[in-house]
Design a protein around this motif. Structure first.
Motif, mmCIF file in Angstrom:
data_model
loop_
_atom_site.group_PDB
_atom_site.id
_atom_site.type_symbol
_atom_site.label_atom_id
_atom_site.label_comp_id
_atom_site.label_asym_id
_atom_site.label_seq_id
_atom_site.Cartn_x
_atom_site.Cartn_y
_atom_site.Cartn_z
ATOM 1 N N GLY A 360 48.755 74.900 54.647
ATOM 2 C CA GLY A 360 47.925 74.650 53.479
ATOM 3 C C GLY A 360 48.427 73.538 52.586
ATOM 4 N N LEU A 361 49.471 72.817 53.021
ATOM 5 C CA LEU A 361 50.053 71.761 52.193
ATOM 6 C C LEU A 361 49.386 70.408 52.384
ATOM 7 N N GLY A 362 48.511 70.289 53.388
ATOM 8 C CA GLY A 362 47.888 68.991 53.647
ATOM 9 C C GLY A 362 48.685 68.121 54.581
ATOM 10 N N LEU A 363 49.600 68.701 55.337
ATOM 11 C CA LEU A 363 50.416 67.936 56.279
ATOM 12 C C LEU A 363 49.599 67.533 57.503
ATOM 13 N N GLN A 364 49.900 66.351 58.046
ATOM 14 C CA GLN A 364 49.334 65.966 59.331
ATOM 15 C C GLN A 364 49.957 66.855 60.405
ATOM 16 N N PRO A 365 49.274 67.097 61.511
ATOM 17 C CA PRO A 365 49.823 67.983 62.554
ATOM 18 C C PRO A 365 51.224 67.615 63.002
ATOM 19 N N ARG A 366 51.498 66.301 63.126
ATOM 20 C CA ARG A 366 52.838 65.887 63.578
ATOM 21 C C ARG A 366 53.892 66.277 62.548
ATOM 22 N N ASP A 367 53.566 66.115 61.235
ATOM 23 C CA ASP A 367 54.518 66.448 60.176
ATOM 24 C C ASP A 367 54.679 67.951 60.033
ATOM 25 N N LEU A 368 53.601 68.672 60.246
ATOM 26 C CA LEU A 368 53.669 70.129 60.193
ATOM 27 C C LEU A 368 54.641 70.662 61.240
ATOM 28 N N GLU A 369 54.592 70.098 62.429
ATOM 29 C CA GLU A 369 55.494 70.514 63.501
ATOM 30 C C GLU A 369 56.945 70.179 63.167
ATOM 31 N N THR A 370 57.152 69.005 62.560
ATOM 32 C CA THR A 370 58.515 68.583 62.205
ATOM 33 C C THR A 370 59.126 69.515 61.160
ATOM 34 N N ILE A 371 58.358 69.803 60.082
ATOM 35 C CA ILE A 371 58.880 70.654 59.011
ATOM 36 C C ILE A 371 59.095 72.079 59.501
ATOM 37 N N ALA A 372 58.185 72.569 60.315
ATOM 38 C CA ALA A 372 58.371 73.909 60.881
ATOM 39 C C ALA A 372 59.640 73.956 61.717
ATOM 40 N N GLY A 373 59.947 72.855 62.399
ATOM 41 C CA GLY A 373 61.185 72.784 63.173
ATOM 42 C C GLY A 373 62.415 72.825 62.292
ATOM 43 N N PHE A 374 62.353 72.155 61.115
ATOM 44 C CA PHE A 374 63.467 72.227 60.169
ATOM 45 C C PHE A 374 63.740 73.677 59.774
ATOM 46 N N SER A 375 62.664 74.425 59.508
ATOM 47 C CA SER A 375 62.808 75.806 59.031
ATOM 48 C C SER A 375 63.508 76.703 60.048
ATOM 49 N N GLN A 376 63.352 76.388 61.321
ATOM 50 C CA GLN A 376 63.891 77.246 62.377
ATOM 51 C C GLN A 376 65.355 76.962 62.690
ATOM 52 N N ARG A 377 65.907 75.903 62.102
ATOM 53 C CA ARG A 377 67.306 75.573 62.379
ATOM 54 C C ARG A 377 68.225 76.585 61.698
ATOM 55 N N SER A 378 69.362 76.864 62.316
ATOM 56 C CA SER A 378 70.289 77.859 61.773
ATOM 57 C C SER A 378 71.289 77.262 60.793
ATOM 58 N N PHE A 379 71.456 75.945 60.821
ATOM 59 C CA PHE A 379 72.352 75.298 59.851
ATOM 60 C C PHE A 379 71.893 73.861 59.646
#
Length: 647
Positions: A360-379
């Protein structure tokens, strides 16, 4: 203003509407005619309609003594269930008498000739004027037969009564007294004309929703007295009218989803401007007469527990609106001294909200995937960067919402806490007791965290602890006040960070801005000609060494078109849904720099921001400019708003 009520409406809703709408004798007659067609109500119904007693209490009273509400209603006052004024108001409702707000009533200037001020004081009434061969009088006990007889005898006319509160009657008589002593006999018209002329500037029509605000301004002007008194007496800020006016202003800002309230004082007799910031832009809300500026500022200082006598230094504080009868809302208050001994006030509304999903932030699909990937990192460390009000905290909370599960321990240090999530352990900063971002970080590391969010990296100590935490098995999220992603790297290095450690800890940077989105109901589509397309391509490439072919490929891909002839742009028009502005809501513009082996080497070498930027673009990053213009060809924003994100 005319009444539009229909006879089939309930007496409760009609009379409430009538009281707000009746300001003149013709309006009173129109309201009275409709009122006569409404069904008669008994005392129990009147008490419920006026919310003077609840249903359970009424049932208990009637079960205890059925005659209590029929013939011995005065005992309600003796039992302290009602005040005398409340009982008289309910009896007036039963008698079918109208209620009016007497402070804002524009009566006949000759009314006080028929009933002199001395007699009005003695009887606690306000004469309103003659209409339809009847002399209309406002009283807090309009059903009193003795009072009615006295008024008929004194005025020599048939008298019709309406109800008004005792406090309002006393205030109106005080004003009449003051006006007569100063030689201005027509108090009501003078007050009404002054307020209605000055609540909005000349040539600007007040919107319908300002009717209630006008009444409050009138009441406040009556209560504060002269301008000199208002400047000197702290009691002016505690008057009922000023208290209600401030509460209404804050409540309206909350209803309109404003982010800030700006109160701008001007010298002499110039109006005081009140403006709301909505969707990033300032919009006029109200203009107040000069004599209300000091009570207004003092009232806000009292609510924020600031020193009302201090006018030379800036002051900061907070208001918990719920303490003053409003809905849950915290306001951050900044008082700034200006010229001529005046003060401006800015209120930031900090209404607690739930996190938005990343989608719901208005991210492009490519950016949405990138940020979601950041969230899944453990450190590692992720930074959201941008100016104040660009949505950085919203982005971080959306990332946390993706990983806020039962198997994660998440600590946040925020100032203030604007978004709440169940499952997060959120800590409000309090520098006065030594609770800062740096001290909170040190404590968090002893509390077995998986993820840490720090509201802002403001100093070298906080930055150092954040980097150390990200290198020792924790995911760290924070914000930074910088213009873009590549400049943020240099900013942290300038704070004294070790480039080797920083390069190893950084996962990515999210630079962002908020712009106004086009209204989906009225935006107009137009085609691009060759000249406009070429200009758009050049603007897209500006500031980078991107080849023309790559720029065209990216814009066509964003537009979902195979050739420039299929590209469309939209522009704002304006309709009822957007208030005639052409924009509705806001949309994020993002620049996401993902750390890579090559970028890590540049950070370790303390490379220039332009070198880091150019490399990130070659690796696929879209800058703020790129993302904004891609959203233009997608029809989500117009070119004007896009340029505010990168110029």
């Amino acid at each position: 203003m005319t009444l539009t009520a229909t006879p089939d409406r309930s007496s409760a809703s009609f009379l409430a509407t009538a009281r707000a709408a009746v300001h003149t004798l013709p309006q009173l007659l129109a309201a009275q005619e409709l009122n006569h067609r409404l069904p008669i109500v008994g005392l129990p119904d009147a008490l419920l309609q006026l919310r003077l007693l609840d249903e359970a209490t009424l049932h208990a009273l009637m079960a205890e003594d059925p005659d209590l509400l029929r013939s011995r209603s005065g005992e309600l006052v003796q039992r302290l269930l009602l005040t005398e004024d409340e009982l008289q108001r309910a009896l007036a409702r039963v008698a079918g008498l109208l209620e009016i707000e007497v402070l804002g009533f524009d009566g006949d200037p000759k009314a006080f000739q028929l009933l002199p001020l001395r007699q009005a004081h003695a009887l606690h009434v306000v004469p309103l004027g003659m209409a339809n061969e009847q002399f209309y009088v406002a009283s807090c006990a309009p059903t009193s037969k003795e009072l009615h007889h006295q008024l008929c005898s004194l005025s020599g006319h048939s008298v019709a009564m309406v109800w008004a509160s005792r406090e309002a009657i006393e205030r109106r008589l005080e004003v009449q007294d003051r006006m007569e002593r100063s030689g201005h006999a027509h108090s009501a018209p003078a007050i009404v004309d002054e307020v209605r002329r000055r609540v909005t500037p000349a040539g600007v029509a007040a919107p319908p929703e300002h009717a209630a605000v006008e009444d409050l301004v009138m009441q406040a002007m009556v209560e504060v007295g002269s301008a000199a008194e208002a400047e000197q007496l702290a009691s002016a800020s505690e008057s009922a009218g000023m208290v209600r006016l401030v509460n209404e202003m804050i409540g309206e800002a909350q209803r309109l989803h404003a982010s800030d309230i700006h109160i701008e004082s001007n010298a002499g007799e110039a109006l005081t401007a009140i403006r709301f910031r909505r969707d990033g832009d300032l919009e006029p809300y109200l203009w107040l007469p000069a004599k209300l500026r000091a009570p207004l500022v003092s009232r806000l200082k009292i609510m924020a527990r600031l020193d009302i006598s201090e006018r030379r230094r800036p002051q900061d504080g907070k208001i918990d609106f719920a303490e003053f009868g409003g809905r849950p809302l915290e306001l951050r208050v900044a008082v700034m001294p200006t010229h001529d001994g005046l003060e401006d006030v800015v209120l930031r509304l900090l209404e607690s909200a739930k996190p938005l999903p990343l989608s719901g932030l208005g991210l492009q699909p490519r950016d949405l995937e990138t940020i979601a990937g950041f969230s899944q990192r453990s450190f590692g460390m992720v930074l959201a960067v941008g100016p104040t009000g660009s949505g950085k905290t919203t982005t971080l909370h959306s990332m946390l919402a993706e990983v806020n599960t039962a198997d994660k321990k998440i600590w946040t240090a925020e100032d203030p806490i604007e978004i709440t999530q169940a499952g997060l352990r959120q800590v409000q900063m309090n520098p006065k007791v030594g609770l800062t971002f740096a001290s909170a970080m040190r404590s968090f590391l002893r509390a077995d965290p998986d993820i840490i969010m720090i509201g802002e990296i403001r100093d070298a100590e906080t930055a150092k602890i954040a980097i150390e935490a990200s290198l020792t098995g924790h995911l760290v999220l924070s914000t930074l006040h910088t213009n873009n992603a590549s400049e943020s790297v240099v900013r942290l290095l300038d704070l004294g960070m070790d480039p080797m450690n920083f390069a190893d800890s950084l996962l990515g940077l999210v630079a962002q801005r908020l712009v106004r989105a086009l209204c989906t109901h009225c935006s107009h589509e137009r085609e691009l000609d060759d000249v406009a397309w070429t200009a758009l391509l050049e603007e897209y490439r500006e500031g980078s060494d991107m080849p023309l072919s790559l720029a065209q490929e990216r814009l066509l891909e964003a537009a979902g078109a195979s050739s420039p002839t299929g590209v469309r742009m939209r522009h704002a028009v304006g309709c009822d849904h957007c208030g005639g502005k052409g924009y509705k809501g806001r949309l994020g513009i993002y620049e996401i720099l993902q750390n890579s082996r090559a970028i890590k080497q540049l950070i370790q070498q303390r490379a220039r921001p332009t070198d880091i930027f150019d490399l990130a673009v070659r690796e696929g990053m879209r800058s703020l400019r790129h993302d904004a213009l891609e959203k233009v060809v997608q029809g989500r924003i117009d070119l004007k708003q896009a340029r505010t994100a990168y110029r």
